[in-house]
Design an enzyme around this catalytic site. Structure first.
Site, PDB file in Angstrom:
ATOM      1  N   HIS A   1       2.324 -24.352   7.572  1.00 14.92           N
ATOM      2  CA  HIS A   1       1.404 -23.267   7.254  1.00 14.92           C
ATOM      3  C   HIS A   1       2.045 -22.313   6.245  1.00 14.92           C
ATOM      4  CE1 HIS A   1      -1.898 -20.470   9.143  1.00 14.92           C
ATOM      5  NE2 HIS A   1      -2.143 -20.783   7.896  1.00 14.92           N
TER       6      HIS A   1
ATOM      7  N   ASP B   1       4.911 -20.038  10.145  1.00 20.06           N
ATOM      8  CA  ASP B   1       5.000 -21.235  10.988  1.00 20.06           C
ATOM      9  C   ASP B   1       4.955 -22.501  10.122  1.00 20.06           C
ATOM     10  OD1 ASP B   1       2.277 -20.305  10.554  1.00 20.06           O
ATOM     11  OD2 ASP B   1       1.579 -21.816  11.961  1.00 20.06           O
TER      12      ASP B   1
ATOM     13  N   GLU C   1      -1.444 -27.963  15.862  1.00 21.96           N
ATOM     14  CA  GLU C   1      -0.715 -26.841  16.478  1.00 21.96           C
ATOM     15  C   GLU C   1       0.331 -27.406  17.423  1.00 21.96           C
ATOM     16  OE1 GLU C   1      -0.680 -23.582  16.253  1.00 21.96           O
ATOM     17  OE2 GLU C   1      -2.459 -23.088  15.055  1.00 21.96           O
TER      18      GLU C   1
ATOM     19  N   HIS D   1       1.642 -26.255  12.446  1.00 26.95           N
ATOM     20  CA  HIS D   1       1.714 -24.861  12.884  1.00 26.95           C
ATOM     21  C   HIS D   1       2.493 -24.772  14.189  1.00 26.95           C
ATOM     22  CE1 HIS D   1      -2.018 -23.869  10.504  1.00 26.95           C
ATOM     23  NE2 HIS D   1      -2.258 -25.146  10.743  1.00 26.95           N
ATOM     24  N   TYR D   2       3.033 -23.584  14.468  1.00 21.01           N
ATOM     25  CA  TYR D   2       3.400 -23.304  15.856  1.00 21.01           C
ATOM     26  C   TYR D   2       2.380 -22.346  16.438  1.00 21.01           C
ATOM     27  CZ  TYR D   2       6.074 -19.115  14.187  1.00 21.01           C
ATOM     28  OH  TYR D   2       6.483 -17.952  13.612  1.00 21.01           O
ATOM     29  N   THR D   3       2.231 -22.429  17.782  1.00 17.81           N
ATOM     30  CA  THR D   3       1.163 -21.663  18.427  1.00 17.81           C
ATOM     31  C   THR D   3       1.501 -20.181  18.565  1.00 17.81           C
ATOM     32  OG1 THR D   3       2.162 -22.193  20.558  1.00 17.81           O
ATOM     33  CG2 THR D   3       0.365 -23.613  19.798  1.00 17.81           C
TER      34      THR D   3
HETATM   35 ZN    ZN Z   1      -0.364 -21.463  11.513  1.00 21.74          ZN
END
Ligand code: ZN
Length: 308
Positions: free
Chosen positions: A191, A201, A138, A69-71
């Protein structure tokens, strides 16, 4: 979350740090353990003996998937949110963009054997609700400016993953986790792969190809195979066959024969991962040739003969 201010601040800070840290090799990675996994393996009882001699070979690890994921927010905001008991999300690991005072810290917010709440409604290869069966990482990255939210994906101004150290550290964690739990390369996913249309993401600039080439991480197609399919079996706009192939690879898409919104979302997710030059959700010969190459490599699909 005021993404705009964070975006500007992070850009400023990262460009300063990036100049300072260029080519600096990571020698000292600290893993901060925020959770506790010291509980016994089972509840002991005086009422019975627990037989552990008769074991079954029919088992595997609960950690079947690794989701990236990216935050979308800064490091400080990420940590504050994930430590807030009223915030309905978390992840096992959090990888910031840059070291602090010369030392890179990775945050472990949830032990591997606990469920972190990072995937939400999700599916891969008919497995659903992947929080139960995955590890979530993340990665600090702002995604895209909030102003771009309503724009088509290809018009959004995505923030690059420009910290070499962040990717180096991320690769180290992925290698350790996938080795420990024997997670297959085609189950290292974004994700967006498991929640197409709902999540974007880690985005089209995430360096999937670089991770594969430099660290042998994740799934990737072989160019020769893509050439073969592009040349001898180019996609002929058969929507049902496209949907079947995407579903066979793992995406949750019904075979309707119609190029509906679900199909477009899934094609876009596939393209963000494997065809980042084009992720508008419209399939073309190149998209399907790459999909065919992945099916041959990771799903044992036999290569069809050259058509006469
Ligand atoms: Zn995510």
């Amino acid at each position: 979350m005021n993404k705009k201010i964070f975006a500007l601040a992070t850009l400023l800070v990262s460009s300063l740090f990036l100049t300072a840290c260029k080519n600096e090799k990571i020698t000292n990675i600290t893993y901060v353990n925020q959770g506790s996994d010291t509980q016994p393996e089972y509840i002991e009882s005086t009422l019975y003996d627990l037989d552990e001699e008769n074991t079954s070979p029919n088992q595997d690890n609960r950690q079947m998937f690794l989701i990236l994921h990216y935050t979308a927010v800064s490091k400080d905001e990420t940590l504050a949110l994930f430590k807030d008991p009223n915030f309905p999300a978390s992840s096992h690991y959090f990888v910031p963009e840059l070291p602090t005072n010369g030392k890179f810290t990775v945050y472990r917010l949830v032990p591997d054997d606990k469920r972190a709440w990072h995937a939400g409604a999700s599916s891969w290869q008919t497995n659903s609700s992947l929080n139960a069966s995955s590890i979530g990482i993340e990665i600090e990255n702002l995604g895209f400016p909030a102003d771009d939210e309503q724009l088509p994906l290809m018009q959004r101004r995505w923030y690059p993953f420009s910290s070499k150290q962040q990717i180096e550290v991320l690769a180290d964690i992925i290698l350790k986790i996938t080795k420990k739990y024997e997670i297959r390369p085609d189950r290292i996913l974004g994700h967006s792969d498991i929640s197409p249309g709902r999540k974007f993401d880690p985005g089209p600039l995430f360096p999937w190809k670089r991770l594969y080439e430099d660290y042998n991480i994740g799934a990737w197609y072989d160019n020769d195979t893509v050439n073969y399919y592009r040349t001898y079996h180019p996609w002929k706009n058969d929507i049902a066959s496209l949907q079947s192939k995407l579903a066979l690879y793992g995406y949750n898409v019904p075979v309707t024969g119609q190029y509906d919104q679900v199909t477009q979302n899934v094609v876009s997710a596939f393209q963000m991962h494997f065809y980042p030059e084009k992720y508008d959700g419209m399939a073309d010969i190149e998209t399907v040739a790459r999909l065919d190459a992945l099916l041959e490599k990771y799903r044992n699909v036999a290569r069809p003969a050259i058509s006469p």
